[in-house]
Design a protein around this motif. Structure first.
Motif, PDB file in Angstrom:
ATOM      1  N   CYS A   1     -10.130  15.875  -7.403  1.00  0.00           N
ATOM      2  CA  CYS A   1      -9.152  15.959  -6.319  1.00  0.00           C
ATOM      3  C   CYS A   1      -9.846  15.975  -4.967  1.00  0.00           C
ATOM      4  O   CYS A   1     -10.577  16.912  -4.643  1.00  0.00           O
ATOM      5  CB  CYS A   1      -8.291  17.210  -6.478  1.00  0.00           C
ATOM      6  SG  CYS A   1      -6.941  17.330  -5.266  1.00  0.00           S
TER       7      CYS A   1
ATOM      8  N   ASP B   1      -3.198  10.504  -3.190  1.00  0.00           N
ATOM      9  CA  ASP B   1      -3.289  10.019  -4.565  1.00  0.00           C
ATOM     10  C   ASP B   1      -3.685  11.129  -5.529  1.00  0.00           C
ATOM     11  O   ASP B   1      -3.034  11.342  -6.551  1.00  0.00           O
ATOM     12  CB  ASP B   1      -4.314   8.883  -4.657  1.00  0.00           C
ATOM     13  CG  ASP B   1      -4.054   7.767  -3.665  1.00  0.00           C
ATOM     14  OD1 ASP B   1      -2.897   7.624  -3.223  1.00  0.00           O
ATOM     15  OD2 ASP B   1      -5.012   7.049  -3.321  1.00  0.00           O
ATOM     16  N   SER B   2      -4.771  11.832  -5.212  1.00  0.00           N
ATOM     17  CA  SER B   2      -5.289  12.826  -6.154  1.00  0.00           C
ATOM     18  C   SER B   2      -4.417  14.081  -6.224  1.00  0.00           C
ATOM     19  O   SER B   2      -4.303  14.701  -7.282  1.00  0.00           O
ATOM     20  CB  SER B   2      -6.733  13.194  -5.810  1.00  0.00           C
ATOM     21  OG  SER B   2      -6.846  13.741  -4.522  1.00  0.00           O
TER      22      SER B   2
ATOM     23  N   LEU C   1      -1.619  13.138  -8.434  1.00  0.00           N
ATOM     24  CA  LEU C   1      -2.097  13.149  -9.820  1.00  0.00           C
ATOM     25  C   LEU C   1      -2.178  14.577 -10.355  1.00  0.00           C
ATOM     26  O   LEU C   1      -1.805  14.841 -11.503  1.00  0.00           O
ATOM     27  CB  LEU C   1      -3.463  12.465  -9.896  1.00  0.00           C
ATOM     28  CG  LEU C   1      -4.138  12.448 -11.271  1.00  0.00           C
ATOM     29  CD1 LEU C   1      -3.274  11.727 -12.299  1.00  0.00           C
ATOM     30  CD2 LEU C   1      -5.513  11.794 -11.171  1.00  0.00           C
TER      31      LEU C   1
ATOM     32  N   ALA D   1      -7.590   9.356  -9.624  1.00  0.00           N
ATOM     33  CA  ALA D   1      -6.403   8.664  -9.112  1.00  0.00           C
ATOM     34  C   ALA D   1      -6.698   7.271  -8.568  1.00  0.00           C
ATOM     35  O   ALA D   1      -6.053   6.823  -7.621  1.00  0.00           O
ATOM     36  CB  ALA D   1      -5.739   9.519  -8.025  1.00  0.00           C
TER      37      ALA D   1
ATOM     38  N   HIS E   1      -6.415   3.399  -8.057  1.00  0.00           N
ATOM     39  CA  HIS E   1      -5.209   2.577  -8.180  1.00  0.00           C
ATOM     40  C   HIS E   1      -5.491   1.147  -7.720  1.00  0.00           C
ATOM     41  O   HIS E   1      -6.566   0.848  -7.172  1.00  0.00           O
ATOM     42  CB  HIS E   1      -4.050   3.177  -7.376  1.00  0.00           C
ATOM     43  CG  HIS E   1      -4.285   3.249  -5.908  1.00  0.00           C
ATOM     44  ND1 HIS E   1      -4.013   2.211  -5.039  1.00  0.00           N
ATOM     45  CD2 HIS E   1      -4.765   4.254  -5.131  1.00  0.00           C
ATOM     46  CE1 HIS E   1      -4.318   2.570  -3.803  1.00  0.00           C
ATOM     47  NE2 HIS E   1      -4.788   3.801  -3.833  1.00  0.00           N
TER      48      HIS E   1
ATOM     49  N   THR F   1      -6.381   7.715 -16.205  1.00  0.00           N
ATOM     50  CA  THR F   1      -6.191   6.987 -14.942  1.00  0.00           C
ATOM     51  C   THR F   1      -4.811   6.316 -14.947  1.00  0.00           C
ATOM     52  O   THR F   1      -4.708   5.103 -15.073  1.00  0.00           O
ATOM     53  CB  THR F   1      -7.284   5.918 -14.753  1.00  0.00           C
ATOM     54  OG1 THR F   1      -7.298   5.055 -15.914  1.00  0.00           O
ATOM     55  CG2 THR F   1      -8.659   6.545 -14.585  1.00  0.00           C
TER      56      THR F   1
ATOM     57  N   TYR G   1      -2.767   5.512 -12.751  1.00  0.00           N
ATOM     58  CA  TYR G   1      -2.406   4.631 -11.648  1.00  0.00           C
ATOM     59  C   TYR G   1      -3.304   3.407 -11.525  1.00  0.00           C
ATOM     60  O   TYR G   1      -3.155   2.616 -10.586  1.00  0.00           O
ATOM     61  CB  TYR G   1      -2.467   5.398 -10.319  1.00  0.00           C
ATOM     62  CG  TYR G   1      -1.642   6.664 -10.277  1.00  0.00           C
ATOM     63  CD1 TYR G   1      -0.325   6.683 -10.741  1.00  0.00           C
ATOM     64  CD2 TYR G   1      -2.178   7.850  -9.780  1.00  0.00           C
ATOM     65  CE1 TYR G   1       0.433   7.850 -10.695  1.00  0.00           C
ATOM     66  CE2 TYR G   1      -1.425   9.012  -9.729  1.00  0.00           C
ATOM     67  CZ  TYR G   1      -0.122   9.008 -10.191  1.00  0.00           C
ATOM     68  OH  TYR G   1       0.627  10.163 -10.145  1.00  0.00           O
TER      69      TYR G   1
ATOM     70  N   ILE H   1       2.419   5.429  -6.657  1.00  0.00           N
ATOM     71  CA  ILE H   1       2.007   6.838  -6.640  1.00  0.00           C
ATOM     72  C   ILE H   1       2.999   7.673  -5.840  1.00  0.00           C
ATOM     73  O   ILE H   1       3.354   8.792  -6.234  1.00  0.00           O
ATOM     74  CB  ILE H   1       0.582   6.977  -6.053  1.00  0.00           C
ATOM     75  CG1 ILE H   1      -0.430   6.273  -6.958  1.00  0.00           C
ATOM     76  CG2 ILE H   1       0.218   8.455  -5.884  1.00  0.00           C
ATOM     77  CD1 ILE H   1      -1.848   6.283  -6.420  1.00  0.00           C
TER      78      ILE H   1
END
Length: 231
Positions: free
Chosen positions: A7, A12-13, A16, A120, A122, A158, A160, A168
């Protein structure tokens, strides 16, 4: 599935992490200090860990980061403005960054008897960052299976990797991600600059997803022209 999430504190993270907290068993968050030009993202990652009630490890790899020269994220080089699809954005590549971080995270996962490491990456990252592409993810997971053979069985998660940042955002709504408590901007000012590649991508993602963007940007309109130029 007992999962460790890498993270950064970005949209994104953090999204997630919230997804994993609902769909799996979130064991801990892992962040990295690699000498990036600001630590604001790491602070947001710490907030995420507190909100989700899990441990947060901040791994100091500044000694390694200092040798990965030539990136606008680690050196005294201006962060380029524009869309990720522009060639100038390659200035933000930190060589092998994800491979280094994932190797450490897999070690932590094995030591803590976790089932998976989640990251995360993508589809929007694929143009610029080679260690975000599906081929890399698959190859890395294969390598780790050999590295931990007979000791641990840790998978890569994973969700994404073949999706977009807009996907996301849509998923983040489903899992109640607090988008306002995330930081994406590479420049690290008081508010998001609205001009760097990750700000442009963030603003575009909310627009495509049809979700209200709670982010405060210093430049609220630059993203529109950047998208046209990068298309």
């Amino acid at each position: 599935m007992k999962t460790i999430v890498i993270c950064s504190g970005g949209l994104d993270s953090v999204s997630l992490a919230h997804k994993v907290a609902v769909d799996h068993t979130l064991m801990r968050l892992v962040s990295f200090d690699y000498g990036q030009r600001h630590r604001k993202e790491v602070e947001f990652a710490a907030d995420c860990a507190r909100n989700l009630g899990v441990p947060h490890d901040i791994i100091d790899i500044t000694g390694i980061g200092a040798t990965l020269t030539g990136s606008a994220l680690t050196d005294d080089i201006d962060v380029p403005d524009g869309h990720y699809a522009e060639e100038t954005m390659k200035a933000t590549v930190v060589p092998n960054r994800n491979a280094i971080m994932l190797s450490i995270a897999f070690g932590i996962a094995a030591a803590n008897k976790a089932d998976a490491v989640a990251t995360a990456v993508h589809g929007g990252d694929h143009f610029i960052y080679p260690d975000c592409r599906p081929d890399f993810i698959n190859a890395f997971e294969t390598m780790q299976a050999h590295a931990l053979d007979g000791y641990a069985n840790v998978k890569m998660y994973t969700p994404y990797v073949n999706g977009s940042k807009a996907d996301i955002v849509t998923d983040g709504v489903k899992y109640n991600t607090p988008f306002g408590d995330t930081w994406s901007c590479y420049k690290g000012g008081d508010v998001h600059c609205g001009r760097c590649g990750t700000c442009v991508e963030r603003r575009e993602a909310f627009d495509i997803a049809g979700v209200v963007d709670p982010t405060e940007y210093a430049d609220t309109e630059f993203w529109r022209e950047a998208i046209k130029k990068g298309a």
